[in-house]
Motif scaffolding. Structure first.
Motif, mmCIF file in Angstrom:
data_model
loop_
_atom_site.group_PDB
_atom_site.id
_atom_site.type_symbol
_atom_site.label_atom_id
_atom_site.label_comp_id
_atom_site.label_asym_id
_atom_site.label_seq_id
_atom_site.Cartn_x
_atom_site.Cartn_y
_atom_site.Cartn_z
ATOM 1 N N ALA A 42 -55.475 18.250 19.698
ATOM 2 C CA ALA A 42 -55.700 17.252 18.645
ATOM 3 C C ALA A 42 -56.984 16.450 18.850
ATOM 4 O O ALA A 42 -57.084 15.313 18.389
ATOM 5 N N TYR A 43 -57.975 17.026 19.506
ATOM 6 C CA TYR A 43 -59.212 16.318 19.857
ATOM 7 C C TYR A 43 -58.912 15.061 20.676
ATOM 8 O O TYR A 43 -59.736 14.137 20.733
ATOM 9 N N GLN A 44 -57.736 15.062 21.323
ATOM 10 C CA GLN A 44 -57.356 13.958 22.208
ATOM 11 C C GLN A 44 -57.419 14.379 23.666
ATOM 12 O O GLN A 44 -57.731 13.583 24.543
ATOM 13 N N PHE A 45 -57.128 15.661 23.935
ATOM 14 C CA PHE A 45 -57.185 16.216 25.284
ATOM 15 C C PHE A 45 -57.346 17.729 25.148
ATOM 16 O O PHE A 45 -57.281 18.283 24.048
ATOM 17 N N ASN A 46 -57.586 18.395 26.272
ATOM 18 C CA ASN A 46 -57.680 19.863 26.312
ATOM 19 C C ASN A 46 -56.422 20.400 26.976
ATOM 20 O O ASN A 46 -56.156 20.120 28.152
ATOM 21 N N SER A 47 -55.653 21.183 26.254
ATOM 22 C CA SER A 47 -54.378 21.678 26.759
ATOM 23 C C SER A 47 -54.575 22.745 27.834
ATOM 24 O O SER A 47 -55.238 23.761 27.606
ATOM 25 N N ASP A 48 -53.945 22.557 28.990
ATOM 26 C CA ASP A 48 -54.001 23.565 30.049
ATOM 27 C C ASP A 48 -53.300 24.852 29.642
ATOM 28 O O ASP A 48 -53.673 25.938 30.103
ATOM 29 N N ARG A 49 -52.301 24.770 28.774
ATOM 30 C CA ARG A 49 -51.547 25.953 28.358
ATOM 31 C C ARG A 49 -52.405 26.904 27.507
ATOM 32 O O ARG A 49 -52.063 28.078 27.372
ATOM 33 N N GLU A 50 -53.480 26.383 26.947
ATOM 34 C CA GLU A 50 -54.350 27.182 26.080
ATOM 35 C C GLU A 50 -55.741 27.345 26.689
ATOM 36 O O GLU A 50 -56.717 27.533 25.978
ATOM 37 N N ALA A 51 -55.784 27.304 28.009
ATOM 38 C CA ALA A 51 -57.072 27.374 28.706
ATOM 39 C C ALA A 51 -57.092 28.579 29.647
ATOM 40 O O ALA A 51 -57.243 29.716 29.206
ATOM 41 N N GLU A 52 -56.921 28.355 30.945
ATOM 42 C CA GLU A 52 -57.042 29.447 31.912
ATOM 43 C C GLU A 52 -56.096 30.622 31.651
ATOM 44 O O GLU A 52 -56.515 31.790 31.799
ATOM 45 N N PRO A 53 -54.823 30.408 31.251
ATOM 46 C CA PRO A 53 -53.980 31.582 30.987
ATOM 47 C C PRO A 53 -54.554 32.508 29.916
ATOM 48 O O PRO A 53 -54.384 33.734 29.984
ATOM 49 N N ILE A 54 -55.239 31.939 28.942
ATOM 50 C CA ILE A 54 -55.844 32.756 27.891
ATOM 51 C C ILE A 54 -57.024 33.537 28.467
ATOM 52 O O ILE A 54 -57.185 34.736 28.204
ATOM 53 N N ALA A 55 -57.845 32.858 29.254
ATOM 54 C CA ALA A 55 -58.999 33.530 29.858
ATOM 55 C C ALA A 55 -58.560 34.692 30.734
ATOM 56 O O ALA A 55 -59.134 35.788 30.671
ATOM 57 N N LEU A 56 -57.542 34.486 31.539
ATOM 58 C CA LEU A 56 -57.084 35.547 32.428
ATOM 59 C C LEU A 56 -56.479 36.705 31.643
ATOM 60 O O LEU A 56 -56.600 37.871 32.044
#
Length: 274
Positions: A42-56
């Protein structure tokens, strides 16, 4: 794998790389596509659930990946967009060094991160972005977009208002809201797009994606879209890997989106993305 983290020129922006090693034993390791992942929040924070797991997950499919940790509120538009432009440009400028195909650099965004990715897709050639980011259009142009339950429209009937308040600030006027209502900004210069959403999403209604699809179709931009009948907002990979702390976010009916997106990406040729 070459994993690095670096600060980008935009204050508060950091790029994390997951570049696969090249090997003469592997047929396709010379020039791989690369995906830059923009998490939601929500342009409030960066979700970890949609970060490194996606990259990997992309790396497991033979695709280079990066994660952009972009500035959120109180940073305002176009700060995060400048960071994404700089990230794409950095990957393109270092393509030979890290065995990236410079004509297959894509952006992938989730929820508000989908809005960010789509913003680059519609604004990459606009003079205001070059002026704000210090990046030329030819360097920051994405060759494709993967949009996952994206925030798109500022229309109050369908908008995720919290995202726009964080992006623009509480005092934004109608013209500012219209500028970042991305279905209104699509042109034939918008890159090919893969998109998915769920009809059951009550956080960011599926109309966001439908409006963007219609805009892409009007101008003939190549499009693949998938709408699932079940699934709440924020599914990420929709499997156990990205389940939240309470165990929610597992939706087997939707988990196939990633294989579909990867297959679409691998079919995308340099000619499609230009």
């Amino acid at each position: 794998m070459n994993c690095m983290q670096m600060d980008l020129p935009t204050q508060g922006a950091r790029l994390y790389t997951y570049f696969l090693d090249s090997s003469p034993e592997l047929r396709d390791s010379g020039r791989r596509p690369a995906v830059i992942v923009c998490p939601g929040g929500a342009y409030q924070f960066n979700s970890d659930r949609e970060a490194e797991p996606i990259a990997l997950a992309f790396c497991a499919q033979g695709v280079h990946a990066c994660v952009l940790r972009y500035p959120c509120a109180p940073a305002r538009f176009p700060t995060a967009l400048c960071a994404l432009a700089q990230a794409v440009a950095w990957v393109r400028e270092h393509a030979e060094e890290y065995h990236v195909d410079p004509d297959r650099i894509l952006v992938c965004g989730f929820s508000a991160g989908g809005h960010l990715a789509a913003s680059l897709g519609v604004f990459w050639h606009q003079p205001f972005l070059a002026q704000a980011s210090g990046i030329s259009a030819d360097l920051c142009r994405p060759n494709g977009m993967i949009l996952c339950y994206p925030v798109i429209t500022s229309d109050p009937a369908y908008a995720h208002m919290g995202s726009f308040e964080n992006l623009l600030g509480p005092g934004a006027d109608e013209a500012q809201r219209a500028q970042v209502s991305l279905e209104k900004q699509v042109t034939d210069q918008t890159p090919p797009t893969f998109l998915w959403h769920t009809n059951a999403d009550t956080g960011v209604p599926a109309e966001n994606s439908l409006l963007f699809c219609l805009a892409l179709r009007r101008v003939g931009v190549p499009l693949e879209a998938h709408f699932y009948s079940v699934g709440a907002h924020g599914l990420s990979l929709a499997n156990e890997v990205t389940a939240n702390a309470q165990g929610a976010g597992v939706q087997p009916e939707c988990a196939g989106w990633f294989d579909l997106a990867t297959a679409w990406l691998k079919r995308l040729t340099p000619a499609d993305g230009k």
